[in-house]
Design an enzyme around this catalytic site. Structure first.
Site, mmCIF file in Angstrom:
data_model
loop_
_atom_site.group_PDB
_atom_site.id
_atom_site.type_symbol
_atom_site.label_atom_id
_atom_site.label_comp_id
_atom_site.label_asym_id
_atom_site.label_seq_id
_atom_site.Cartn_x
_atom_site.Cartn_y
_atom_site.Cartn_z
ATOM 1 C CE1 TYR A 222 36.279 42.819 36.240
ATOM 2 C CE2 TYR A 222 34.455 44.359 36.439
ATOM 3 C CZ TYR A 222 34.934 43.096 36.147
ATOM 4 O OH TYR A 222 34.054 42.102 35.752
ATOM 5 C CB CYS A 223 41.627 45.568 33.549
ATOM 6 S SG CYS A 223 42.852 46.775 34.094
ATOM 7 C CB THR A 224 44.646 41.741 34.919
ATOM 8 O OG1 THR A 224 43.866 41.048 33.947
ATOM 9 C CG2 THR A 224 45.462 40.734 35.727
ATOM 10 C CB ILE A 253 41.152 41.507 39.501
ATOM 11 C CG1 ILE A 253 40.090 42.041 38.540
ATOM 12 C CG2 ILE A 253 40.608 40.292 40.252
ATOM 13 C CD1 ILE A 253 39.795 41.123 37.382
#
Length: 616
Positions: A222-224, A253
C-alpha cells in the site's frame, strides 16, 4: 483530446463564484502517450483556464496529476479528461479541502503555481538513472479497499485453513519514513514491514536487501494513492519464483479511508503531498512522536527538517526553537549527532561546536525549504598523495561544480616512506659535462599516503627521513600494489558511518582502484554503506577476485586520457579495462587529451555536470 478541449471551452459559462468550495484532485494513468507535447499543451491551457494549481507530470508511459482549485472546476476538468480514451478506467480521487492558508506550505508543496513537466518516470523508482524500469504490466493484482480490508480481517483464519500451502502474509508499506511515522496499517495477524526509506528511489535497495523476508509470502502493498505500488510490485514480481503473490491496495490509503471512515485497520494519519499535509479518520489516535521529547505529535505544518538530509522531522510546539538544527533518526543512526543543535544569534552553539570538534556533526547546509541539497561526494586521492594535496589539485573542479556537489576529502590509511630521485639529467655547462642533482625538501613535508601497497615492500612504511629511490620511476608500479585493501575498506566504511551519508564516491588513479573495490563490495555492507554513483578518474582495475566483467551494478563516470593523450602513468587501455567491470548500460566514458589530471575545462566539465545532475 482536441474534441475534449472544445467541449471544455463550451461549458465554462457557469461560474460558481467565490462561494465555490475548494478541492484537491489526484490521479495517475499508466498508458502509452501518443503525443506528449499535445498533452502538455492541453494541461497548460485547461488548468490555467480553470484556475487549477499544482503538479502535472507527463512521461511517454503515462501521467501523474495533483492539482487544487475550486471544486466545480476540478469536476469540469475530470469531465473533460474522461472524454479521452487515454484515461479510460482512471481513478480520479477528488476531495474537498480548505484553501491553502500558509503561503510557505503551499509553495513547498507546489500549490502556489501550475507546473507541467515532461519527465522520464512518473515516480523515480531508482536512483540509478539508467536502470531499466520494471514492466508495469507485471504489477501486483489490484485489491479494492473492501477486498484489502477483508484479507487483513481474515488473514489468521486463512493461515489456519491452508497452513501447508501458505507461508503467510506480510504488509509492505511503500512510503517513506516521514510518512509512516504518523500513520500505517496495523493488524495482529499480519506483520507490517516498514522500509524506513528517505525517498522512494531507495525502496528497491530495501527490497533487494530483504528479499528473503518477502519470498514465498503473500505480499500486501500500500501507499498514499497507489502509484508507488505499481512500480514496486512489478519490481518484486520481476524477481521470479516465490515472488508471484503480490497484491496492492487500489486507490491507496485515500480510498481505504473513504471506505472506512473510522480508519479500519489504518492507524494515525495519511501523509499527503499537498497543503493539507495529512488526512485522518474519525479515530483520533496519534502515532507520531516529537523527535526531541517523545510526546505524541503528528503535525508537520511547521516543516521542520533534518539539517543533513532535509527529511521532514516531527518537533512539537514546546520543543521547537528558532534557528534549530534538527537531526533525523536515520542521520543519528549514522553518527550525525543528537536530535537537536541550536544556532545562537552570535554564532553556532557550544553544543554544535563540540559535535563538530568531535567529528560527529557537520555544519548544516541546504537547511529548510530552500535550495535542493547538494550531492555529497567522498574523494579518494592517488598514490603518494594525501587529502590536502588532492584537494589542491581538484580546486578548479570543486569550484565549477560547487552549486551541485560538495567534495569531501579523506586520507588513505597507509603511510609511505619519503623517497626521491637525485639524478635529473646531464648537460653541458661551459663546455664541461656536469650532472644536475635534486635534493629533497628539508622540512614541512606532508605525509605520503596510499590505499593499496606492495605487500612485499611495507617495512619502511612511515619512515620520516628521505631516502634515495633504489630504481627509476616505473609507470607500471601500480600492478604490484595489491595489499592493504581490507584496511582501506574498513576506513571508508567508518568514514561513511561517521560523516555520511554520501551520494557518490570519486577516486583518482589508485583512489579510483580503491573506489572500485568499494563499489564491488557494497553488498557486504547492506544498510551501512551505499554509494549511488562512482566517478573514476585515470583509474585502473585493482585485483578483484570473484568479480566478472559488467558485474558491478553502480552508475559510473570514467574520465581518462585518450589513446594519444599525455597521461604517462595510467594508460588508456588500463582505464578502459577498469570500466569494463561496471554494468555496461550504466557506465559513461569521458576521454581527454591532457595528462594525469581531472580536466575541469570545457567540454569535459559539462559532461561531468550532466552525469551528476542525474542524481540531484
Amino acid at each position: 483530446m482536441k474534441a475534449a478541449e472544445s467541449f471544455f471551452c463550451s461549458t465554462m459559462a457557469d461560474d460558481a463564484g467565490d462561494r465555490d468550495p475548494y478541492g484537491i484532485l489526484l490521479y495517475y494513468k499508466y498508458a502509452s502517450v501518443p503525443d506528449v507535447n499535445e498533452l502538455v499543451n492541453f494541461y497548460e491551457s485547461n488548468c490555467s483556464f480553470l484556475g487549477l494549481l499544482g503538479r502535472v507530470r507527463i512521461a511517454p508511459h503515462g501521467v501523474n496529476v495533483t492539482v487544487g482549485g475550486k471544486y466545480s472546476s476540478l469536476e469540469k476538468h475530470i469531465e473533460v479528461v474522461r472524454e479521452t480514451s487515454l484515461f479510460e478506467g482512471t481513478d480520479f480521487k477528488l476531495a474537498s479541502s480548505q484553501q491553502p492558508l500558509d503561503d510557505k506550505v503551499a509553495k513547498e508543496c507546489g500549490f502556489s503555481s501550475l507546473s507541467v513537466r515532461v519527465v522520464d518516470e512518473l515516480v523515480t523508482f531508482s536512483c540509478h538513472p539508467l536502470l531499466k524500469s520494471p514492466e508495469i504490466s507485471n504489477a501486483g493484482k489490484h485489491l479494492s479497499a473492501v477486498e484489502f480490508h477483508s484479507v487483513l480481517e481474515h488473514a489468521g483464519k486463512l493461515l489456519e485453513e491452508d497452513c501447508d500451502n501458505n507461508n503467510g502474509f506480510v504488509l509492505l508499506d511503500a512510503r517513506n519514513l516521514y510518512e509512516t511515522r504518523i500513520g500505517k496499517f496495523q493488524t495482529p495477524d499480519v506483520e507490517t514491514l516498514d522500509p524506513h526509506t528517505r525517498q522512494y528511489s531507495d525502496l528497491h535497495h530495501w527490497i533487494d536487501d530483504n528479499a528473503d523476508r518477502l519470498q514465498g509470502k503473500s505480499i500486501l502493498m500500500y501507499c498514499t494513492g497507489g502509484i508507488r505500488c505499481e512500480m514496486a510490485s512489478a519490481y518484486i514480481r520481476g524477481k521470479g519464483a516465490g515472488y508471484e503473490n503480490v497484491f496492492q491496495l487500489y486507490g491507496g490509503i485515500q480510498r481505504y479511508l473513504e471506505q472506512f471512515p473510522d480508519g479500519g485497520f489504518f492507524r494515525g494519519k495519511n501523509f499527503v503531498f499537498d497543503h493539507r499535509i495529512s488526512v485522518g479518520s474519525s479515530n483520533t489516535d496519534i502515532l507520531g512522536v516529537c523527535i526531541l521529547c517523545g510526546c505524541c505529535f503528528d503535525d508537520y505544518s511547521a516543516r521542520c527538517r533534518c539539517a543533513h538530509c532535509r527529511m521532514l522531522v516531527l518537533v512539537c510546539d514546546d520543543c521547537r526553537v528558532d534557528a534549530g538544527f534538527y537531526v533525523c533518526e536515520l542521520c543519528q543512526k549514522h553518527g550525525k549527532g543528537g536530535p537537536l543543535v541550536l544556532a545562537l544569534e552570535d554564532g553556532m552553539s557550544e553544543e554544535l561546536v563540540r559535535q563538530i570538534d568531535r567529528g560527529t556533526q557537520q555544519i548544516p547546509h541546504g537547511l529548510g525549504s530552500g535550495s535542493p541539497r547538494k550531492l555529497r561526494i567522498l574523494c579518494l586521492h592517488g598514490f603518494r598523495q594525501n587529502a590536502s594535496s588532492f584537494k589542491g589539485r581538484t580546486a578548479s573542479l570543486a569550484k565549477k561544480i560547487k552549486s551541485i556537489a560538495e567534495l569531501v576529502y579523506i586520507d588513505g590509511p597507509h603511510e609511505l616512506p619519503f623517497i626521491y630521485q637525485p639524478l635529473v639529467a646531464h648537460r653541458l655547462c661551459d663546455s664541461e659535462s656536469s650532472t644536475v642533482l635534486r635534493t629533497p625538501p628539508r622540512e614541512g613535508c606532508k605525509k605520503k599516503l596510499a590505499w593499496l601497497v606492495n605487500p612485499n615492500c611495507c617495512s619502511e612504511s612511515g619512515k620520516s627521513e628521505w631516502s634515495v629511490a633504489d630504481k627509476p620511476f616505473d609507470p607500471l608500479q601500480y600492478q604490484q600494489q595489491t595489499g592493504g585493501s581490507d584496511t582501506s575498506l574498513a576506513l571508508v566504511k567508518n568514514i561513511f558511518s561517521k560523516d555520511g551519508p554520501f551520494d557518490g564516491i570519486l577516486g583518482f588513479s589508485q583512489g579510483a582502484a580503491m573506489a572500485t573495490i568499494v563499489c564491488a563490495h557494497q553488498d557486504m555492507f547492506k544498510g551501512e554503506m551505499n554509494f549511488r554513483f562512482a566517478v573514476l578518474c585515470s583509474g585502473y582495475a585493482p585485483k578483484l577476485e570473484d568479480i566478472s566483467f559488467g558485474s558491478i551494478h553502480c552508475p559510473s563516470l570514467h574520465i581518462f586520457g585518450c589513446d594519444h593523450g599525455k597521461d604517462r602513468q595510467i594508460s588508456n587501455e588500463a582505464s578502459r579495462h577498469l570500466a569494463s567491470y561496471f554494468e555496461e548500460g550504466s557506465s559513461v566514458i569521458v576521454q581527454h587529451d591532457s595528462g594525469h589530471i581531472i580536466p575541469a575545462g570545457s567540454p569535459y566539465i559539462d559532461q561531468i555536470k550532466d552525469f551528476l545532475q542525474r542524481f540531484m
